[in-house]
Design an enzyme around this catalytic site. Structure first.
Site, PDB file in Angstrom:
ATOM      1  N   ASP A   1       0.878  -1.172   0.000  1.00 41.98           N
ATOM      2  CA  ASP A   1       0.000   0.000   0.000  1.00 41.98           C
ATOM      3  C   ASP A   1       0.912   1.219   0.000  1.00 41.98           C
ATOM      4  O   ASP A   1       2.136   1.082   0.122  1.00 41.98           O
ATOM      5  CB  ASP A   1      -0.927   0.007   1.236  1.00 41.98           C
ATOM      6  CG  ASP A   1      -2.276   0.653   0.927  1.00 41.98           C
ATOM      7  OD1 ASP A   1      -2.278   1.833   0.535  1.00 41.98           O
ATOM      8  OD2 ASP A   1      -3.313  -0.024   1.069  1.00 41.98           O
TER       9      ASP A   1
ATOM     10  N   GLU B   1     -10.878   1.225  -4.239  1.00 44.40           N
ATOM     11  CA  GLU B   1     -10.669   2.668  -4.064  1.00 44.40           C
ATOM     12  C   GLU B   1      -9.703   3.298  -5.068  1.00 44.40           C
ATOM     13  O   GLU B   1      -8.963   4.207  -4.723  1.00 44.40           O
ATOM     14  CB  GLU B   1     -10.183   2.947  -2.635  1.00 44.40           C
ATOM     15  CG  GLU B   1     -11.218   2.562  -1.592  1.00 44.40           C
ATOM     16  CD  GLU B   1     -10.759   2.840  -0.161  1.00 44.40           C
ATOM     17  OE1 GLU B   1     -11.575   3.400   0.596  1.00 44.40           O
ATOM     18  OE2 GLU B   1      -9.616   2.499   0.197  1.00 44.40           O
TER      19      GLU B   1
ATOM     20  N   HIS C   1      -4.017   2.423  -4.661  1.00 40.92           N
ATOM     21  CA  HIS C   1      -3.243   2.224  -3.419  1.00 40.92           C
ATOM     22  C   HIS C   1      -1.797   1.834  -3.722  1.00 40.92           C
ATOM     23  O   HIS C   1      -1.227   0.989  -3.025  1.00 40.92           O
ATOM     24  CB  HIS C   1      -3.898   1.127  -2.554  1.00 40.92           C
ATOM     25  CG  HIS C   1      -5.098   1.598  -1.783  1.00 40.92           C
ATOM     26  ND1 HIS C   1      -5.024   2.230  -0.575  1.00 40.92           N
ATOM     27  CD2 HIS C   1      -6.418   1.544  -2.080  1.00 40.92           C
ATOM     28  CE1 HIS C   1      -6.242   2.535  -0.133  1.00 40.92           C
ATOM     29  NE2 HIS C   1      -7.111   2.134  -1.044  1.00 40.92           N
TER      30      HIS C   1
END
Ligand code: ACM
Length: 524
Positions: free
Chosen positions: A182, A315, A259
């Site tokens: 991440d 996301e 990410h």
């Protein structure tokens, strides 16, 4: 036939197991483990018997027994035999008699669960060598019972993860999902791309919060004040083996297409702009992005033998792709209808790659956007709707809705707690979760593989704090995943939980407020 499984609610007695087994009969008397107690096993369960013997008796003396020999006194047996619940490969039977103990199972998985029940019974006794006599038949409700650890936002050493694996095994969870990559740091050695661990695994501030709300820069390994770390491939393989010996599969997650700021800081040519520190999404118009991701996954699949390979998928900020000529060209060439379908194109391409290596792709529920790749399994985290949609379309799902399964949420009044991400998830709410949504009919419900708790670690800088967020809520989740729906009962669980606190103390688990320098916020 299995007797009515309601023993605990009336009398927790000597037996306060979590998760609650299918059927328990408490019997009079005790089996006493002595110095000369033998551990005797069928060849198939030798590893399980050895593990028990090493942990509990301080020796690894295991005799291999001939089948059907009558139980000898003062012995603990591991016996391979088909059980009535043989359609459930994790089923086991445990008999504790004054003169012998036997764990019976058809599979190694079942034998491990039987062994863990035995261990838990020991840990629940004042005198660990005195086991209460009982007869247990047991099998899980769901085949997938998971815990996700985010080792990117804060990094945890191998021994922290091993301790977590020990506890997961004790509570019969069978899947550890590691969120390895991440923005906050890449955590796995990849030999082909050394800068991932030379630079992208290290950052300028120790806590995620200081870093995220500060400059968000990366630092070279060994540079002053660099915070971070990573697992070498050897360490990761050892972790996989450690978990496998305890019946736990480790699923690696490599995030894409979003990410991924840390990757794009060091391999800037894979972002749309070609500049570092500008976005967290791979450029999906650039074939080099796919070559990079496939090369990474080749090494990942060599380390992790899990059926599932998790590719994240959550996301992504798709606005970069709107402005990128290469992404727009891809949309045109592939006749895609916008950036949602561009993401779906990327996931489908990775799904083909993962499948061609005999594995299954697993991703967060955003992989539904723009069309789900054939063969993909969905982790439903933004509530249950993604899981419902996927199951109705005939895809397997793992339920991890944030409202019930996110252990980074507060577990008590925030005024009394270390800072958490938000939300409110007391243990009673975890316990009350039913992973099969009522919107699914019985045929669709079969696609629900099980349930998982997710521990995002933005606000969890130490191993002790990690344990505090996970325990005792993990015990509730374990029972959600294992115990038959009609056999769950909060009052019974709460009674057993009181005894489990003593066990957690024995296991040196920081389930109580352990956080040094905890600042209780003043009320206004
Ligand atoms: C997630 O919580 N972003 C999967």
């Amino acid at each position: 036939m299995i007797a009515v499984p309601h023993g605990f609610a009336q009398s927790p007695g000597n037996i306060a197991l979590v998760p609650k087994p299918l059927n328990v009969k408490e019997l009079d008397g005790y089996f006493t483990i002595r110095e000369n107690t033998s551990v005797i096993s069928d060849a198939a369960f030798r590893g399980v018997a050895e593990l028990f013997s090493r942990q509990e008796l301080g020796s690894s003396m295991v005799k291999i027994v001939k089948r059907n020999s009558a139980p000898a006194r003062n012995s603990i047996y591991f016996i391979k035999k088909n059980l009535p619940e043989q359609n459930n490969k994790e089923a086991y039977q445990l008999d504790i008699q004054p003169s012998y103990v036997q764990v019976i199972a058809a599979t190694v998985e079942g034998a491990i669960h039987g062994m863990q029940t035995l261990l838990q019974l020991q840990l629940l006794q004042k005198d660990r060598n005195r086991l209460p006599c009982c007869s247990i038949q047991d099998a899980p409700r769901f085949g997938y019972r998971g815990l996700m650890l985010d080792v990117s936002r804060h990094f945890y050493p191998v021994n922290t993860v091993e301790k977590m694996i020990d506890m997961m095994a004790l509570y019969k969870l069978n899947t550890l999902h590691l969120h390895l990559t991440d923005a906050a740091g890449w955590r796995l050695e990849i030999k082909k791309y050394p800068e991932l661990t030379q630079t992208a695994a290290w950052r300028s501030h120790q806590t995620w919060k200081d870093w995220w709300f500060g400059d968000r820069l990366y630092a070279g390994e060994g540079s002053p004040d660099a915070y971070g770390g990573y697992y070498t491939q050897l360490q990761a393989k050892q972790l996989v083996a450690y978990a496998a010996a305890r019946g736990i599969t480790v699923i690696p997650e490599i995030e894409m297409p979003g990410h991924s700021e840390e990757v794009l800081a060091v391999y800037r040519q894979l972002s749309c702009t070609g500049k570092p520190y500008t976005q967290g999404e791979f450029c999906l118009g650039n074939d080099s992005s796919f070559i990079f991701l496939e090369n990474v996954l080749l090494e990942v699949m060599d380390i992790f033998p899990s059926t599932y390979i998790h590719i994240g998928g959550d996301e992504a900020n798709k606005s970069h792709w709107e402005k990128c000529p290469k992404c727009q060209q891809r949309i045109k060439d592939e006749h895609l209808n916008g950036v949602d379908e561009l993401q779906s194109y990327g996931i489908r391409r990775m799904e083909k790659f993962v499948s061609s290596h005999g594995r299954h792709l697993l991703g967060w529920d955003e992989i539904l956007q723009g069309g789900l790749a054939p063969g993909a399994t969905v982790m439903s985290w933004r509530g249950e709707s993604g899981g419902i949609q996927a199951a109705k379309a005939g895809h397997d799902v793992v339920m991890t809705p944030a409202g019930y399964c996110y252990f980074d949420s507060y577990q008590a009044n925030p005024l009394t707690q270390p800072e958490a991400i938000g939300g409110f998830l007391p243990i009673s709410k975890v316990y009350g979760y039913n992973p099969v949504p009522s919107a699914l009919n019985s045929a669709e419900a079969k696609y629900v593989l099980g349930v998982q708790a997710n521990v995002w670690t933005e606000h969890i800088p130490t191993s002790e704090h990690l344990e505090y967020m996970i325990f005792p809520r993990l015990l509730a989740l374990a029972e959600v995943g294992w115990t038959a729906a009609g056999n769950k009962n909060w009052d019974s669980f709460e009674t057993r939980l009181q005894k489990q606190y003593t066990l957690l103390q024995r296991c040196n688990i920081h389930y109580y407020h352990p956080i040094p320098n905890l600042q209780i916020k003043a009320t206004a």
